[in-house]
Write a protein that holds these residues in place. Structure first.
Motif, PDB file in Angstrom:
ATOM      1  N   ARG A  10       1.226  -1.081   0.128  1.00 46.90           N
ATOM      2  CA  ARG A  10      -0.148   0.030   0.415  1.00 46.90           C
ATOM      3  C   ARG A  10       1.317   1.251   0.016  1.00 46.90           C
ATOM      4  O   ARG A  10       0.780   2.709  -0.478  1.00 46.90           O
ATOM      5  CB  ARG A  10      -1.019   0.059   1.154  1.00 46.90           C
ATOM      6  N   LYS A  11       2.075   0.932   0.519  1.00 44.47           N
ATOM      7  CA  LYS A  11       2.954   2.274   0.691  1.00 44.47           C
ATOM      8  C   LYS A  11       3.698   2.444  -0.173  1.00 44.47           C
ATOM      9  O   LYS A  11       3.394   4.199  -1.081  1.00 44.47           O
ATOM     10  CB  LYS A  11       4.276   2.267   1.887  1.00 44.47           C
ATOM     11  N   SER A  12       3.835   1.299  -0.673  1.00 44.84           N
ATOM     12  CA  SER A  12       4.873   1.700  -2.174  1.00 44.84           C
ATOM     13  C   SER A  12       3.779   2.524  -3.380  1.00 44.84           C
ATOM     14  O   SER A  12       3.858   3.026  -4.397  1.00 44.84           O
ATOM     15  CB  SER A  12       4.804   0.061  -2.261  1.00 44.84           C
ATOM     16  N   VAL A  13       2.047   1.915  -3.285  1.00 43.80           N
ATOM     17  CA  VAL A  13       1.829   2.547  -4.640  1.00 43.80           C
ATOM     18  C   VAL A  13       1.253   4.196  -4.237  1.00 43.80           C
ATOM     19  O   VAL A  13       1.038   4.901  -4.635  1.00 43.80           O
ATOM     20  CB  VAL A  13      -0.517   1.412  -4.153  1.00 43.80           C
ATOM     21  N   ALA A  14       1.178   4.341  -2.785  1.00 41.11           N
ATOM     22  CA  ALA A  14       0.881   5.720  -2.230  1.00 41.11           C
ATOM     23  C   ALA A  14       2.162   6.489  -2.663  1.00 41.11           C
ATOM     24  O   ALA A  14       1.915   7.817  -2.927  1.00 41.11           O
ATOM     25  CB  ALA A  14       1.098   5.735  -0.810  1.00 41.11           C
ATOM     26  N   LEU A  15       3.148   6.143  -2.228  1.00 41.34           N
ATOM     27  CA  LEU A  15       4.519   6.644  -3.224  1.00 41.34           C
ATOM     28  C   LEU A  15       5.001   6.981  -4.779  1.00 41.34           C
ATOM     29  O   LEU A  15       5.109   7.678  -5.352  1.00 41.34           O
ATOM     30  CB  LEU A  15       6.022   5.953  -2.446  1.00 41.34           C
TER      31      LEU A  15
END
Length: 133
Positions: A10-15
């Motif tokens: 999720r964090k990678s997609v947010a970044l």
């Protein structure tokens, strides 16, 4: 270890939200968790990814798995047909597109896409059958 992977993905997609492969990874993780809401979210992530990278056979295959878990059999067969189109396997694409047509609402967007795949794949599928004898 999908539960452990969910938050970092999720964090990678947010970044980097414009990266289709990151969304595909997240979608696959969510679908593998099996919870209906997460499966639905995973399918949405895959739709976004496929809007940018429509020929990704892995994404289509995972999409088929997601639709299958949601009980959307026509959509699952259509996604499988799309995966085969992406892999350059017209005979298999034809078979799954025909199955999708039987399960989807006639004249819906999805049914029409399945029809397109049938029309494009049928000559190649027939040619392959002739070679087999």
């Amino acid at each position: 270890r999908a539960k452990e992977a969910e938050e970092p993905q999720r964090k990678s997609v947010a970044l980097k939200p414009e990266a289709p492969l990151l969304r595909i990874n997240l979608g696959q993780t969510l679908i593998s968790l099996g919870d209906r809401a997460k499966v639905e979210e995973g399918v949405k992530e895959l739709k976004i990814a496929l809007s940018r990278e429509g020929d990704n056979a892995v994404a289509w295959r995972v999409m088929a798995e997601g639709y299958d878990k949601l009980g959307e059999n026509g959509q699952a067969r259509l996604a499988t047909a799309e995966a085969y189109v992406s892999m350059g396997a017209p005979e298999e694409a034809y078979v799954f597109a025909r199955r999708a047509q039987d399960l989807l609402t006639k004249n819906s967007i999805e049914w029409r896409r399945a029809s397109d795949i049938v029309l494009v794949s049928e000559p190649a599928a027939r040619q392959q059958q002739k070679r087999r004898g």
